[in-house]
Design a protein around this motif. Structure first.
Motif, short mmCIF file in Angstrom:
data_model
loop_
_atom_site.label_atom_id
_atom_site.label_comp_id
_atom_site.label_asym_id
_atom_site.label_seq_id
_atom_site.Cartn_x
_atom_site.Cartn_y
_atom_site.Cartn_z
N SER A 33 0.84 -1.19 0.00
CA SER A 33 0.00 0.00 0.00
C SER A 33 0.88 1.24 0.00
O SER A 33 2.02 1.20 -0.45
CB SER A 33 -0.95 -0.05 1.20
OG SER A 33 -1.97 0.91 1.08
N SER A 74 -0.20 -7.77 3.81
CA SER A 74 -1.18 -6.94 4.52
C SER A 74 -1.15 -5.51 3.97
O SER A 74 -0.13 -5.06 3.43
CB SER A 74 -0.91 -6.93 6.02
OG SER A 74 0.41 -6.51 6.30
N LEU A 75 -2.26 -4.80 4.13
CA LEU A 75 -2.44 -3.54 3.41
C LEU A 75 -2.56 -2.31 4.32
O LEU A 75 -2.69 -1.20 3.81
CB LEU A 75 -3.70 -3.63 2.53
CG LEU A 75 -3.59 -4.62 1.37
CD1 LEU A 75 -4.95 -4.87 0.75
CD2 LEU A 75 -2.61 -4.11 0.32
N GLU A 76 -2.51 -2.49 5.63
CA GLU A 76 -2.63 -1.34 6.52
C GLU A 76 -1.40 -1.16 7.40
O GLU A 76 -1.48 -0.59 8.49
CB GLU A 76 -3.89 -1.47 7.40
CG GLU A 76 -5.20 -1.42 6.62
CD GLU A 76 -5.51 -0.06 6.00
OE1 GLU A 76 -4.73 0.90 6.23
OE2 GLU A 76 -6.52 0.06 5.28
N ASP A 338 -10.91 -0.70 2.49
CA ASP A 338 -12.16 -1.45 2.43
C ASP A 338 -13.05 -1.07 3.59
O ASP A 338 -12.57 -0.61 4.64
CB ASP A 338 -11.90 -2.96 2.44
CG ASP A 338 -11.65 -3.52 3.84
OD1 ASP A 338 -10.82 -2.92 4.57
OD2 ASP A 338 -12.26 -4.53 4.20
N HIS A 376 -14.11 -2.79 -1.70
CA HIS A 376 -12.79 -2.18 -1.67
C HIS A 376 -12.71 -1.05 -2.68
O HIS A 376 -13.37 -1.09 -3.72
CB HIS A 376 -11.71 -3.21 -2.05
CG HIS A 376 -11.80 -4.50 -1.31
ND1 HIS A 376 -10.99 -4.83 -0.27
CD2 HIS A 376 -12.64 -5.56 -1.48
CE1 HIS A 376 -11.31 -6.03 0.19
NE2 HIS A 376 -12.30 -6.49 -0.54
N THR A 411 -13.39 -1.66 8.55
CA THR A 411 -12.71 -2.62 7.69
C THR A 411 -13.34 -3.99 7.86
O THR A 411 -13.47 -4.48 8.98
CB THR A 411 -11.20 -2.69 7.98
OG1 THR A 411 -10.63 -3.77 7.23
CG2 THR A 411 -10.90 -2.86 9.45
N HIS A 414 -9.24 -5.91 5.57
CA HIS A 414 -7.84 -5.51 5.55
C HIS A 414 -7.24 -5.36 6.94
O HIS A 414 -6.03 -5.44 7.11
CB HIS A 414 -7.65 -4.20 4.79
CG HIS A 414 -7.98 -4.30 3.34
ND1 HIS A 414 -7.97 -3.21 2.50
CD2 HIS A 414 -8.33 -5.35 2.56
CE1 HIS A 414 -8.31 -3.59 1.28
NE2 HIS A 414 -8.54 -4.88 1.30
#
Length: 469
Positions: A33, A74-76, A338, A376, A411, A414
């Motif tokens: 990200s 992972s995206l956060e 998301d 998302h 969320t 995510h």
């Protein structure tokens, strides 16, 4: 706090399985990200639970932060070392320990990926259904309470993790849960660690629920003129109780990105991608009922994918959406975010989000696991342009505010990390401080993934720089 003393002691403990090489550190400091590179001070590669426990004892003695690492998908910002410390990479703990075919469960180490597990299960007639798209490790998927395209039928990691082995911050190794299908014995500690993002301990073993491979599978994609019509089809399908295995939504911008990236020929309009599992007759009946609902809501027609290679191509296209969308704007960064809302509010949430993005100076395709109200946005921006950067983060914030107003969550998939830390109090109220109390009880030194999940000040150690927020 002495990270250097911890690292020196870990070098003696692990030998060559403690790395300080620049490529290793940078690999474990990156994100898919928008967060900046934030490398740890060292990367540890344990081979078993006792080595994980030893790493934690050493780090606790010196007040050194510890961050778990699976596949880094992972995206956060969950796996990034924003304040330095030691990244514990589970790639060497990658064995399937047991497959109990009669009981339909498996015991695995945390570094096993979902694709590896299913490859080993192929001859058993069983499979593990949770499918977030990325070939993530099962330990990482449990830590972020992952879900994905099949959650509408098979549930999320919360529903499919039966028991865990966990190394706590003081080096104790505990077991939570059993292989029994239900229990009334004590606190549900398994659920406590599933979704804790490594802030309470490191998962060293998982017992997973398996499912039978369906007799028949069929999939289809259908186009709609309007977003609202596609989403209304989803709502009516769920309310009718049709047993969908997958029901995914993509908007026109996502369809265009697919065409450019994979050479597909989808009409550039909203689509639903669906899949049915069951007996031959059951799948046929479900597909017919879904087709009637879709046509009543203006579906243009169906492209059916009944052969395995056709289904694989369809879901590969869906799983590559992140990369297809990034490729649609060369050099862009992305806020990949998301939310999840009650199914009855999904159409409103999607349409309001689409209008919000269209009024902004950036682009943001929408797609999601529509069957459980989760969608998302991949908000593309030029990080050298302050206006675009601010617009992306403001759009993400408004999505969360809208979800909470509708009775939803910040969320659905995510997780929190640091990217959505600021919304925890609004969603949980006083319960957020209870999470902080649990964190303080299990990790009094605050070494476990500090700066994530719980209120600031809960940890004895706080992340050194959270400017990525």
């Amino acid at each position: 706090m002495s990270v250097e003393k911890a690292v020196a002691e870990l070098e003696t403990f692990l030998g060559q399985r403690l790395s300080r090489s620049k490529p290793d550190l940078e690999q474990h400091g990156g994100s898919e990200s928008y967060f900046p590179l934030s490398p740890p001070d060292a990367v540890a590669y344990p081979e078993d639970a006792q080595e994980v426990a030893g790493i934690l004892r050493i780090c606790a003695t010196h007040g050194c932060p510890v961050i778990g690492w699976g596949a880094g998908t992972s995206l956060e910002g969950q796996a990034q070392a924003f304040g330095g410390g030691v990244s514990v990479d589970f790639r060497l703990m990658n064995r399937v320990l047991e497959v109990n075919q009669a009981d339909m469960d498996a015991v695995v180490q945390p570094g096993v990926t979902r694709e590896d597990l299913n490859a080993q299960l192929r001859a058993t007639g069983l499979f593990f259904p949770v499918d977030p798209g990325a070939n993530a490790t099962l330990g990482g998927m449990a830590s972020t309470r992952a879900s994905g395209t099949t959650a509408v039928r098979y549930g999320t990691m919360r529903d499919n993790v039966m028991a865990l082995e966990v190394a706590l911050s003081d080096g104790r190794v505990i077991r939570t849960g059993t292989r029994a299908r239900k229990s009334s014995a004590g606190y549900d500690l398994t659920s406590l660690f599933v979704g804790a993002e490594g802030t309470l301990g490191l998962i060293t073993e998982l017992t997973l629920r398996l499912h039978g491979q369906p007799e028949a599978v069929t999939a289809a994609v259908c186009a709609f003129d309007q977003i609202g019509d596609a989403v209304q089809t989803v709502i009516e399908t769920i309310q009718m109780g049709i047993g969908m295995a997958r029901i995914e939504f993509v908007d026109a911008a996502t369809a265009a990105a697919f065409n450019a990236y994979k050479g597909s020929d989808l009409p550039e309009c909203p689509h639903l991608m669906v899949e049915f599992h069951g007996s031959e007759s059951g799948v046929r009946e479900q597909a017919e009922t879904f087709g009637e609902i879709a046509r009543e809501n203006g579906a243009r027609g169906f492209e059916w994918a009944e052969r395995p290679e056709e289904r694989t191509a369809l879901w590969t296209m869906r799983h590559h959406a992140h990369w297809a969308i990034l490729a649609s704007r060369s050099g862009a960064r992305a806020v990949v975010t998301d939310i999840c809302v009650p199914i009855s509010r999904l159409a409103d949430a999607v349409e309001q989000t689409r209008a919000d993005i269209d009024a902004s100076p950036i682009t943001g395709p929408i797609l999601g696991h529509a069957g459980d109200g989760n969608f998302h946005c991949i908000l593309l921006f030029d990080d050298a342009d302050a206006e675009q950067t601010k617009a992306a983060k403001d759009l993400s914030a408004r999505m969360v505010e809208r979800a909470l107003e509708m009775g939803g969550t910040a969320t659905g998939e995510h997780g929190i990390g640091i990217g959505k830390l600021d919304y925890m109090e609004a969603e949980h109220g006083a319960a957020w401080s209870v999470m902080g109390a649990l964190k303080a009880a299990l990790d009094p030194a605050g070494i476990m993934n500090p700066g994530k999940m719980v209120p600031s000040g809960t940890n004895a150690i706080e992340a050194g720089s959270l400017s990525a927020k």
